[in-house]
Design a protein around this motif. Structure first.
Motif, PDB file in Angstrom:
ATOM      1  N   ILE A   1      28.548  19.562 -17.458  1.00 49.69           N
ATOM      2  CA  ILE A   1      27.438  19.103 -18.291  1.00 49.69           C
ATOM      3  C   ILE A   1      27.038  20.246 -19.230  1.00 49.69           C
ATOM      4  CG2 ILE A   1      25.049  18.257 -18.319  1.00 49.69           C
ATOM      5  CD1 ILE A   1      25.487  17.360 -15.399  1.00 49.69           C
ATOM      6  N   LEU A   2      26.877  19.911 -20.500  1.00 49.92           N
ATOM      7  CA  LEU A   2      26.341  20.892 -21.447  1.00 49.92           C
ATOM      8  C   LEU A   2      24.957  20.426 -21.900  1.00 49.92           C
ATOM      9  CD1 LEU A   2      26.599  23.401 -23.276  1.00 49.92           C
ATOM     10  CD2 LEU A   2      27.667  21.926 -24.998  1.00 49.92           C
ATOM     11  N   HIS A   3      23.950  21.189 -21.532  1.00 50.38           N
ATOM     12  CA  HIS A   3      22.598  20.924 -22.021  1.00 50.38           C
ATOM     13  C   HIS A   3      22.460  21.616 -23.371  1.00 50.38           C
ATOM     14  CE1 HIS A   3      20.885  19.306 -18.229  1.00 50.38           C
ATOM     15  NE2 HIS A   3      21.865  20.024 -17.698  1.00 50.38           N
ATOM     16  N   GLY A   4      22.246  20.830 -24.424  1.00 54.06           N
ATOM     17  CA  GLY A   4      22.216  21.441 -25.746  1.00 54.06           C
ATOM     18  C   GLY A   4      21.381  20.661 -26.741  1.00 54.06           C
ATOM     19  N   TYR A   5      21.587  21.020 -27.993  1.00 48.71           N
ATOM     20  CA  TYR A   5      20.866  20.396 -29.100  1.00 48.71           C
ATOM     21  C   TYR A   5      21.771  20.552 -30.315  1.00 48.71           C
ATOM     22  CZ  TYR A   5      17.059  19.696 -32.548  1.00 48.71           C
ATOM     23  OH  TYR A   5      16.270  19.246 -33.581  1.00 48.71           O
ATOM     24  N   PHE A   6      21.816  19.522 -31.151  1.00 45.52           N
ATOM     25  CA  PHE A   6      22.841  19.540 -32.215  1.00 45.52           C
ATOM     26  C   PHE A   6      22.763  20.772 -33.109  1.00 45.52           C
ATOM     27  CE2 PHE A   6      20.937  17.936 -36.330  1.00 45.52           C
ATOM     28  CZ  PHE A   6      19.621  17.830 -35.913  1.00 45.52           C
ATOM     29  N   ARG A   7      21.529  21.232 -33.400  1.00 48.79           N
ATOM     30  CA  ARG A   7      21.364  22.319 -34.350  1.00 48.79           C
ATOM     31  C   ARG A   7      21.318  23.695 -33.700  1.00 48.79           C
ATOM     32  NH1 ARG A   7      16.799  20.169 -38.082  1.00 48.79           N
ATOM     33  NH2 ARG A   7      18.051  19.253 -39.740  1.00 48.79           N
TER      34      ARG A   7
ATOM     35  N   LEU B   1      18.339  26.927 -24.873  1.00 48.58           N
ATOM     36  CA  LEU B   1      19.603  26.195 -24.821  1.00 48.58           C
ATOM     37  C   LEU B   1      20.730  27.153 -25.221  1.00 48.58           C
ATOM     38  CD1 LEU B   1      18.419  22.940 -26.589  1.00 48.58           C
ATOM     39  CD2 LEU B   1      18.842  23.261 -24.147  1.00 48.58           C
ATOM     40  N   PRO B   2      21.943  26.950 -24.725  1.00 44.70           N
ATOM     41  CA  PRO B   2      22.365  25.893 -23.823  1.00 44.70           C
ATOM     42  C   PRO B   2      22.234  26.315 -22.360  1.00 44.70           C
ATOM     43  CG  PRO B   2      24.269  27.161 -24.482  1.00 44.70           C
ATOM     44  CD  PRO B   2      23.071  27.793 -25.165  1.00 44.70           C
ATOM     45  N   ALA B   3      22.425  25.315 -21.480  1.00 46.47           N
ATOM     46  CA  ALA B   3      22.733  25.590 -20.078  1.00 46.47           C
ATOM     47  C   ALA B   3      23.979  24.768 -19.769  1.00 46.47           C
ATOM     48  CB  ALA B   3      21.578  25.194 -19.165  1.00 46.47           C
ATOM     49  N   PHE B   4      24.752  25.257 -18.838  1.00 46.44           N
ATOM     50  CA  PHE B   4      26.032  24.610 -18.541  1.00 46.44           C
ATOM     51  C   PHE B   4      26.113  24.408 -17.039  1.00 46.44           C
ATOM     52  CE2 PHE B   4      30.609  24.826 -17.590  1.00 46.44           C
ATOM     53  CZ  PHE B   4      31.095  23.882 -18.479  1.00 46.44           C
ATOM     54  N   VAL B   5      26.524  23.208 -16.629  1.00 46.13           N
ATOM     55  CA  VAL B   5      26.661  22.931 -15.192  1.00 46.13           C
ATOM     56  C   VAL B   5      28.135  22.698 -14.890  1.00 46.13           C
ATOM     57  CG1 VAL B   5      25.840  21.545 -13.252  1.00 46.13           C
ATOM     58  CG2 VAL B   5      24.370  21.867 -15.254  1.00 46.13           C
ATOM     59  N   THR B   6      28.684  23.488 -13.975  1.00 49.42           N
ATOM     60  CA  THR B   6      30.100  23.355 -13.626  1.00 49.42           C
ATOM     61  C   THR B   6      30.309  22.116 -12.754  1.00 49.42           C
ATOM     62  OG1 THR B   6      30.007  24.548 -11.532  1.00 49.42           O
ATOM     63  CG2 THR B   6      30.225  25.894 -13.525  1.00 49.42           C
ATOM     64  N   ASP B   7      31.567  21.751 -12.539  1.00 48.52           N
ATOM     65  CA  ASP B   7      31.887  20.599 -11.687  1.00 48.52           C
ATOM     66  C   ASP B   7      31.376  20.800 -10.258  1.00 48.52           C
ATOM     67  OD1 ASP B   7      33.016  19.024 -13.640  1.00 48.52           O
ATOM     68  OD2 ASP B   7      35.043  19.794 -13.330  1.00 48.52           O
ATOM     69  N   ASP B   8      31.214  22.057  -9.864  1.00 50.15           N
ATOM     70  CA  ASP B   8      30.671  22.347  -8.523  1.00 50.15           C
ATOM     71  C   ASP B   8      29.145  22.427  -8.518  1.00 50.15           C
ATOM     72  OD1 ASP B   8      33.200  22.504  -7.463  1.00 50.15           O
ATOM     73  OD2 ASP B   8      33.400  24.641  -7.906  1.00 50.15           O
ATOM     74  N   GLY B   9      28.532  22.169  -9.674  1.00 51.15           N
ATOM     75  CA  GLY B   9      27.071  22.163  -9.712  1.00 51.15           C
ATOM     76  C   GLY B   9      26.426  23.504  -9.984  1.00 51.15           C
ATOM     77  N   ALA B  10      27.222  24.542 -10.245  1.00 51.36           N
ATOM     78  CA  ALA B  10      26.634  25.848 -10.575  1.00 51.36           C
ATOM     79  C   ALA B  10      26.053  25.782 -11.985  1.00 51.36           C
ATOM     80  CB  ALA B  10      27.693  26.946 -10.495  1.00 51.36           C
TER      81      ALA B  10
ATOM     82  N   GLN C   1      27.247  15.681 -22.639  1.00 52.89           N
ATOM     83  CA  GLN C   1      26.180  16.377 -23.372  1.00 52.89           C
ATOM     84  C   GLN C   1      24.822  15.794 -23.002  1.00 52.89           C
ATOM     85  OE1 GLN C   1      26.268  17.719 -27.356  1.00 52.89           O
ATOM     86  NE2 GLN C   1      28.471  17.427 -27.625  1.00 52.89           N
ATOM     87  N   VAL C   2      23.935  16.651 -22.547  1.00 55.68           N
ATOM     88  CA  VAL C   2      22.543  16.237 -22.315  1.00 55.68           C
ATOM     89  C   VAL C   2      21.693  16.916 -23.400  1.00 55.68           C
ATOM     90  CG1 VAL C   2      20.587  16.288 -20.720  1.00 55.68           C
ATOM     91  CG2 VAL C   2      22.910  15.964 -19.848  1.00 55.68           C
ATOM     92  N   ILE C   3      20.940  16.106 -24.105  1.00 54.80           N
ATOM     93  CA  ILE C   3      20.230  16.588 -25.295  1.00 54.80           C
ATOM     94  C   ILE C   3      18.795  16.982 -24.950  1.00 54.80           C
ATOM     95  CG2 ILE C   3      19.470  15.934 -27.610  1.00 54.80           C
ATOM     96  CD1 ILE C   3      22.579  15.978 -27.086  1.00 54.80           C
TER      97      ILE C   3
END
Lengths: 209, 209
Positions: free
Chosen positions: B2-8, B52-61, B28-30
């Motif tokens: 998951i990538l927590h972000g914003y377009f700009r 932003l951003p924050a990134f969540v790995t497949d293992d939830g880290a 993408q979570v906005i």
């Protein structure tokens, strides 16, 4: 090896700690930040950013940016390692280092504070700007470390994170910030037991005032 | 992932490019920066910096800080590599990335500009602050690249440096900065030939306005 620095520059301070931990010696060349010596043509030819530190390898390669210099030292003199082996933990260590080196220090360094003065803001406003940036930043750093056990930021040995936090705490005190984070005070105390951290403090540098 | 972000958000943009180059897909979570959605309790629990951003790995880290996330992606999905093999060149790539990610972006991001407005400075002063920081910063970046051959910042393939420069150029234009550095324009053009860079631009994101 040559380290171009200044006793009070927290970015130079980080590199001094790294050199100490690795058992490396560099000649220190001093550039007085308050006298603007980092803006001389000679220094700008070395580092077009006009920022400290700059590092010159034994082969004459010029490196800039403290975190990048420290990663270079870690890659070329791997013991003791300043990053954990696990990729997730490496990312967390780097994130804490960057929370200091990107989001605190450049927003409250001499250059930015001078920019604020040049806009006509009073000294009380300028000092409060620096203190607020540091407080909010260290607050987040403290939370990022909440689940990390050990005497240091990450575990039982210093990492790149400690190399950034300890100088930033020194800087915080200069701006009158109360260090109200027991976790950060504890890791600072653990670090300052080590000669590399002890010898890197501003007061022990040749240009200390 | 998951990538927590914003377009700009230029920092989110850097990670979008890295994911694209590695052939990785993230949900993408906005979080709408101008609406302050990065300051909600839920997001602060994920990233105490409220950035932003924050990134969540497949293992939830949960990982934070764009450069740290990109180094994680580079270590766990090594092809194509975003850093050269030679330690000196790695340090130079990282230094250029940090010249953008430490010394330009955090000094002219939304948060700092709002701080300036809160001090009573007019919109013209605030916009000029951002433009000056970007101009001085890109000027130094251009000089740091002066001796580097190749279509990209460092050689014939994109590195971490290009991932930082291209979004910063986009941001520069938003602040009316004339891109007067042929070297930077050339590497941007080379990058934008690649689908990973093309697909990462703000205009192509789900939350683009």
């Amino acid at each position: 090896m040559i380290l171009h620095g200044y006793f009070r520059s927290t970015a130079s301070w980080r590199v001094r700690i790294a050199l100490g931990l690795k058992g490396l010696k560099a000649v220190q060349v001093i550039h007085h930040l308050r006298k603007g010596e980092q803006r001389t043509p000679d220094y700008l030819a070395l580092n077009p950013q006009g920022l400290l530190p700059a590092f010159v390898t034994d082969d004459g390669a010029v490196l800039t940016q403290s975190l990048s210099i420290i990663e270079y030292l870690d890659e070329t003199s791997p013991a003791p390692s300043l990053l954990p082996a696990d990729p997730v933990q490496r990312a967390r260590v780097r994130a804490v280092a960057q929370a200091v080196a990107c989001d605190i220090h450049p927003v409250q360094n001499l250059k930015v504070l001078q920019r604020l003065r040049d806009l006509g803001l009073g000294e009380d406003v300028v000092q409060a700007w620096a203190a607020t940036v540091i407080e909010e930043g260290l607050d987040a750093v403290d939370k990022l470390l909440a689940d990390q056990p050990g005497a240091f930021a990450f575990g039982d040995a210093p990492t790149l994170a400690d190399l950034c936090i300890v100088p930033q705490l020194g800087n915080a005190r200069r701006f009158g910030v109360e260090i109200r984070w027991p976790r950060l005070l504890a890791l600072e105390a653990a670090c300052l037991e080590l000669p590399a951290f002890k010898n890197a403090v501003p007061g022990k540098q040749p240009d200390a005032e």
